[in-house]
Design an enzyme around this catalytic site. Structure first.
Site, PDB file in Angstrom:
ATOM      1  N   ASN A  12       0.949  -1.262   0.043  1.00 22.70           N
ATOM      2  CA  ASN A  12       0.200   0.041  -0.136  1.00 22.70           C
ATOM      3  C   ASN A  12       0.873   1.153  -0.063  1.00 22.70           C
ATOM      4  O   ASN A  12       1.755   1.296   0.985  1.00 22.70           O
ATOM      5  CB  ASN A  12      -1.037  -0.151   1.209  1.00 22.70           C
ATOM      6  CG  ASN A  12      -1.848   0.879   1.314  1.00 22.70           C
ATOM      7  OD1 ASN A  12      -1.494   2.385   1.204  1.00 22.70           O
ATOM      8  ND2 ASN A  12      -3.171   0.942   1.592  1.00 22.70           N
ATOM      9  N   ASP A  14       0.036   4.483   0.109  1.00 26.75           N
ATOM     10  CA  ASP A  14      -0.913   5.441   0.507  1.00 26.75           C
ATOM     11  C   ASP A  14      -0.029   6.731   1.214  1.00 26.75           C
ATOM     12  O   ASP A  14       0.016   7.795   0.795  1.00 26.75           O
ATOM     13  CB  ASP A  14      -1.845   5.211   1.752  1.00 26.75           C
ATOM     14  CG  ASP A  14      -2.927   4.467   1.291  1.00 26.75           C
ATOM     15  OD1 ASP A  14      -3.978   4.206   1.925  1.00 26.75           O
ATOM     16  OD2 ASP A  14      -3.291   4.472  -0.308  1.00 26.75           O
ATOM     17  N   HIS A  15       1.026   6.404   1.969  1.00 22.68           N
ATOM     18  CA  HIS A  15       1.781   7.191   2.952  1.00 22.68           C
ATOM     19  C   HIS A  15       3.068   7.669   2.099  1.00 22.68           C
ATOM     20  O   HIS A  15       3.595   8.679   2.717  1.00 22.68           O
ATOM     21  CB  HIS A  15       2.079   6.595   4.336  1.00 22.68           C
ATOM     22  CG  HIS A  15       0.676   6.374   4.705  1.00 22.68           C
ATOM     23  ND1 HIS A  15      -0.389   7.381   5.264  1.00 22.68           N
ATOM     24  CD2 HIS A  15       0.064   5.232   5.179  1.00 22.68           C
ATOM     25  CE1 HIS A  15      -1.457   6.777   5.733  1.00 22.68           C
ATOM     26  NE2 HIS A  15      -1.213   5.720   5.793  1.00 22.68           N
ATOM     27  N   ARG A  23       3.939  19.003   1.464  1.00 22.22           N
ATOM     28  CA  ARG A  23       4.617  20.202   0.716  1.00 22.22           C
ATOM     29  C   ARG A  23       3.678  20.433  -0.413  1.00 22.22           C
ATOM     30  O   ARG A  23       4.166  21.402  -1.238  1.00 22.22           O
ATOM     31  CB  ARG A  23       5.655  20.352   0.420  1.00 22.22           C
ATOM     32  CG  ARG A  23       6.731  20.488   1.816  1.00 22.22           C
ATOM     33  CD  ARG A  23       8.093  21.233   1.353  1.00 22.22           C
ATOM     34  NE  ARG A  23       8.783  21.433   2.699  1.00 22.22           N
ATOM     35  CZ  ARG A  23      10.182  21.742   2.620  1.00 22.22           C
ATOM     36  NH1 ARG A  23      10.741  21.908   1.483  1.00 22.22           N
ATOM     37  NH2 ARG A  23      10.737  21.997   3.756  1.00 22.22           N
ATOM     38  N   HIS A  48      -5.448   3.553  -1.579  1.00 21.76           N
ATOM     39  CA  HIS A  48      -6.786   3.871  -0.860  1.00 21.76           C
ATOM     40  C   HIS A  48      -7.233   5.607  -1.338  1.00 21.76           C
ATOM     41  O   HIS A  48      -6.707   6.362  -0.750  1.00 21.76           O
ATOM     42  CB  HIS A  48      -6.588   3.872   0.557  1.00 21.76           C
ATOM     43  CG  HIS A  48      -8.095   4.087   1.393  1.00 21.76           C
ATOM     44  ND1 HIS A  48      -8.116   4.075   2.718  1.00 21.76           N
ATOM     45  CD2 HIS A  48      -9.010   4.422   1.126  1.00 21.76           C
ATOM     46  CE1 HIS A  48      -9.381   4.186   3.038  1.00 21.76           C
ATOM     47  NE2 HIS A  48     -10.058   4.499   2.172  1.00 21.76           N
ATOM     48  N   ARG A  50      -9.274   8.206  -0.713  1.00 17.16           N
ATOM     49  CA  ARG A  50     -10.286   8.537   0.337  1.00 17.16           C
ATOM     50  C   ARG A  50     -10.971   9.851   0.016  1.00 17.16           C
ATOM     51  O   ARG A  50     -10.681  10.603  -1.043  1.00 17.16           O
ATOM     52  CB  ARG A  50      -9.476   8.776   1.794  1.00 17.16           C
ATOM     53  CG  ARG A  50      -9.147   7.910   2.618  1.00 17.16           C
ATOM     54  CD  ARG A  50      -8.562   8.457   3.814  1.00 17.16           C
ATOM     55  NE  ARG A  50      -8.177   7.442   4.622  1.00 17.16           N
ATOM     56  CZ  ARG A  50      -9.032   7.051   5.801  1.00 17.16           C
ATOM     57  NH1 ARG A  50     -10.164   7.811   5.833  1.00 17.16           N
ATOM     58  NH2 ARG A  50      -8.822   6.146   6.653  1.00 17.16           N
ATOM     59  N   ARG A  54      -6.884  12.790   1.554  1.00 19.25           N
ATOM     60  CA  ARG A  54      -5.661  13.211   2.411  1.00 19.25           C
ATOM     61  C   ARG A  54      -4.290  12.509   1.788  1.00 19.25           C
ATOM     62  O   ARG A  54      -3.410  13.307   2.229  1.00 19.25           O
ATOM     63  CB  ARG A  54      -6.019  12.677   3.808  1.00 19.25           C
ATOM     64  CG  ARG A  54      -5.969  11.189   4.049  1.00 19.25           C
ATOM     65  CD  ARG A  54      -6.296  10.697   5.198  1.00 19.25           C
ATOM     66  NE  ARG A  54      -7.495  11.128   5.768  1.00 19.25           N
ATOM     67  CZ  ARG A  54      -8.135  10.665   6.970  1.00 19.25           C
ATOM     68  NH1 ARG A  54      -7.369  10.103   7.785  1.00 19.25           N
ATOM     69  NH2 ARG A  54      -9.372  11.043   7.435  1.00 19.25           N
ATOM     70  N   HIS A  55      -4.458  11.483   1.119  1.00 19.07           N
ATOM     71  CA  HIS A  55      -2.857  11.136   0.688  1.00 19.07           C
ATOM     72  C   HIS A  55      -3.311  10.900  -0.773  1.00 19.07           C
ATOM     73  O   HIS A  55      -2.871  11.607  -1.616  1.00 19.07           O
ATOM     74  CB  HIS A  55      -2.678   9.665   1.526  1.00 19.07           C
ATOM     75  CG  HIS A  55      -3.837   8.753   2.010  1.00 19.07           C
ATOM     76  ND1 HIS A  55      -4.402   8.192   1.001  1.00 19.07           N
ATOM     77  CD2 HIS A  55      -3.959   8.427   3.138  1.00 19.07           C
ATOM     78  CE1 HIS A  55      -5.216   7.463   1.898  1.00 19.07           C
ATOM     79  NE2 HIS A  55      -4.734   7.306   2.805  1.00 19.07           N
ATOM     80  N   GLU A  75      -8.446   0.790  -3.059  1.00 18.97           N
ATOM     81  CA  GLU A  75      -9.642   0.860  -1.921  1.00 18.97           C
ATOM     82  C   GLU A  75     -10.381   2.133  -1.860  1.00 18.97           C
ATOM     83  O   GLU A  75      -9.891   3.201  -2.288  1.00 18.97           O
ATOM     84  CB  GLU A  75      -8.564   0.840  -0.700  1.00 18.97           C
ATOM     85  CG  GLU A  75      -7.901  -0.566  -0.213  1.00 18.97           C
ATOM     86  CD  GLU A  75      -7.173  -0.360   0.979  1.00 18.97           C
ATOM     87  OE1 GLU A  75      -6.817   0.840   1.284  1.00 18.97           O
ATOM     88  OE2 GLU A  75      -6.717  -1.299   1.713  1.00 18.97           O
ATOM     89  N   THR A 105      -7.084   6.822  10.830  1.00 17.13           N
ATOM     90  CA  THR A 105      -6.874   5.811  10.041  1.00 17.13           C
ATOM     91  C   THR A 105      -8.055   5.003  10.027  1.00 17.13           C
ATOM     92  O   THR A 105      -9.168   5.343  10.816  1.00 17.13           O
ATOM     93  CB  THR A 105      -5.659   4.814  10.246  1.00 17.13           C
ATOM     94  OG1 THR A 105      -5.432   3.800   9.234  1.00 17.13           O
ATOM     95  CG2 THR A 105      -5.780   4.147  11.731  1.00 17.13           C
ATOM     96  N   THR A 106      -8.151   3.894   9.175  1.00 17.93           N
ATOM     97  CA  THR A 106      -9.337   2.910   8.991  1.00 17.93           C
ATOM     98  C   THR A 106      -9.750   2.374  10.337  1.00 17.93           C
ATOM     99  O   THR A 106      -9.042   1.715  10.697  1.00 17.93           O
ATOM    100  CB  THR A 106      -9.207   2.097   7.784  1.00 17.93           C
ATOM    101  OG1 THR A 106      -8.889   2.655   6.769  1.00 17.93           O
ATOM    102  CG2 THR A 106     -10.560   1.149   7.811  1.00 17.93           C
ATOM    103  N   GLU A 156     -11.305  -8.994   2.981  1.00 18.34           N
ATOM    104  CA  GLU A 156     -10.042  -8.535   3.683  1.00 18.34           C
ATOM    105  C   GLU A 156     -10.328  -8.598   5.215  1.00 18.34           C
ATOM    106  O   GLU A 156     -11.153  -7.669   5.326  1.00 18.34           O
ATOM    107  CB  GLU A 156      -9.352  -7.502   3.193  1.00 18.34           C
ATOM    108  CG  GLU A 156      -8.219  -7.187   3.645  1.00 18.34           C
ATOM    109  CD  GLU A 156      -7.147  -5.994   2.769  1.00 18.34           C
ATOM    110  OE1 GLU A 156      -7.300  -5.963   1.763  1.00 18.34           O
ATOM    111  OE2 GLU A 156      -6.391  -5.500   3.767  1.00 18.34           O
ATOM    112  N   HIS A 199      -3.876  -4.315   7.664  1.00 23.25           N
ATOM    113  CA  HIS A 199      -4.081  -3.053   8.505  1.00 23.25           C
ATOM    114  C   HIS A 199      -3.092  -3.276   9.736  1.00 23.25           C
ATOM    115  O   HIS A 199      -3.411  -4.064  10.699  1.00 23.25           O
ATOM    116  CB  HIS A 199      -5.263  -2.706   9.033  1.00 23.25           C
ATOM    117  CG  HIS A 199      -5.587  -1.227   9.288  1.00 23.25           C
ATOM    118  ND1 HIS A 199      -5.979  -0.124   8.559  1.00 23.25           N
ATOM    119  CD2 HIS A 199      -5.089  -0.507  10.573  1.00 23.25           C
ATOM    120  CE1 HIS A 199      -5.507   0.935   9.207  1.00 23.25           C
ATOM    121  NE2 HIS A 199      -5.375   0.749  10.574  1.00 23.25           N
ATOM    122  N   GLY A 200      -2.224  -2.647   9.690  1.00 24.58           N
ATOM    123  CA  GLY A 200      -1.265  -2.528  10.926  1.00 24.58           C
ATOM    124  C   GLY A 200      -0.068  -3.621  10.806  1.00 24.58           C
ATOM    125  O   GLY A 200       0.564  -3.797  11.860  1.00 24.58           O
ATOM    126  N   GLY A 221       1.074  -1.567   4.159  1.00 21.78           N
ATOM    127  CA  GLY A 221       1.686   0.029   3.643  1.00 21.78           C
ATOM    128  C   GLY A 221       2.453   0.458   5.039  1.00 21.78           C
ATOM    129  O   GLY A 221       3.609   0.802   4.735  1.00 21.78           O
TER     130      GLY A 221
END
Ligand SMILES: CC(=O)[C@@H](O)[C@H](O)COP(=O)(O)O
Ligand SMILES: NCC(=O)COP(=O)(O)O
Length: 255
Positions: A12, A14-15, A23, A48, A50, A54-55, A75, A105-106, A156, A199-200, A221
């Protein structure tokens, strides 16, 4: 299960976009991360989109679809906006997830039981377009059984509660969450669902869950992107792949 299928790693990105957005520029690029992760052994890429962007942004998803040679797992919340974007993007897969703008987060899984009337059309439209639909749910028997009734081919399992309990040192809660995951994976498989998890997850939890024969894909991710800051993304993907392989070598012993 005599010869369980290979355990796939979905990375993932996303981050990477979270850092890029700090920036408002173009670097670091989640597409570059995806290409590097695939080169290092990722079996697919997850992103994802969203509602609050946000990402991952719309352009990121379109560029990922165009650039990567492996499956794209899109996602999204089951909203009209996201269904339209997914139908235009045509990813390999869509994973329907719960979203609340105020969440960090989710949190929790999709309430398939409570929202089955609203989810059914989205599942049908995506499936009819040839997109493999996955439902991001807690390992709860009622949610799993409803997912099967709605004919989503994949679930999932949300592993966040289990991972958080471990991180916070709540051994009893972690043990209870683990038992739910083990039982949920078995129930889902027996209901004919393909079973993923995410997740996590980190190296240790990915290794442990890899020993569950019912699970065929892990989507990871946040932990990996953090590790990549220190040792590089390619090395992180290889290390996660190795952790999953160690766990798979102990197949059936984790329960
Ligand atoms: C659904 C899921 O577990 C991932 O998409 C995870 O949520 C990463 O995205 P966030 O960190 O924005 O929740
Ligand atoms: N669906 C889980 C996912 O894509 C990655 O979750 P995380 O590893 O970022 O917590």
């Amino acid at each position: 299960m005599s010869h369980p299928p290979k355990l796939r790693l979905g990375v993932n990105v996303d981050h990477i976009a979270t850092l890029r957005n700090a920036r408002g520029g173009r670097i670091p690029d989640p597409v570059r991360a995806a290409l590097l992760a695939i080169e290092a052994g990722a079996d697919g890429i997850t992103a994802h989109l969203r509602e609050d962007r946000r990402h991952i942004r719309d352009d990121d998803m379109a560029r990922l679809k165009a650039a990567i040679s492996k499956p794209l797992n899109f996602e999204m919340a089951a909203t009209e906006e996201m269904v339209r974007i997914a139908l235009a993007t045509r990813p390999h897969a869509c994973c329907l997830v719960p979203e609340r703008r105020e969440e960090l987060t989710t949190e929790g899984g999709l309430d398939v039981v409570g929202q089955h009337n609203a989810l059914a059309p989205a599942i049908a439209r995506l499936g009819e377009a040839g997109i493999r639909v996955s439902l991001f749910i807690a390992a709860d028997p009622a949610q799993i059984e409803m997912a099967a009734r709605l004919r989503a081919p994949v679930i999932e399992i949300h592993t966040g509660g289990w991972c958080d309990a471990i991180t916070e040192g709540h051994a009893d809660k972690a043990a209870a969450e683990w038992e739910r995951i083990v039982a949920g994976a078995r129930l889902a498989r027996s209901a004919g669902l393909e079973v993923h998890a995410g997740h996590g997850l980190d190296y240790a939890t990915a290794e442990r869950i890899a020993a569950l024969p019912e699970i065929v894909e892990l989507n990871i991710g946040y932990f990996m992107m953090g590790e990549a800051l220190f040792v590089g993304l390619a090395e992180t993907v290889r290390a996660m792949r190795a952790a999953m392989d160690r766990g798979r070598a102990r197949l059936g012993t984790a329960a």
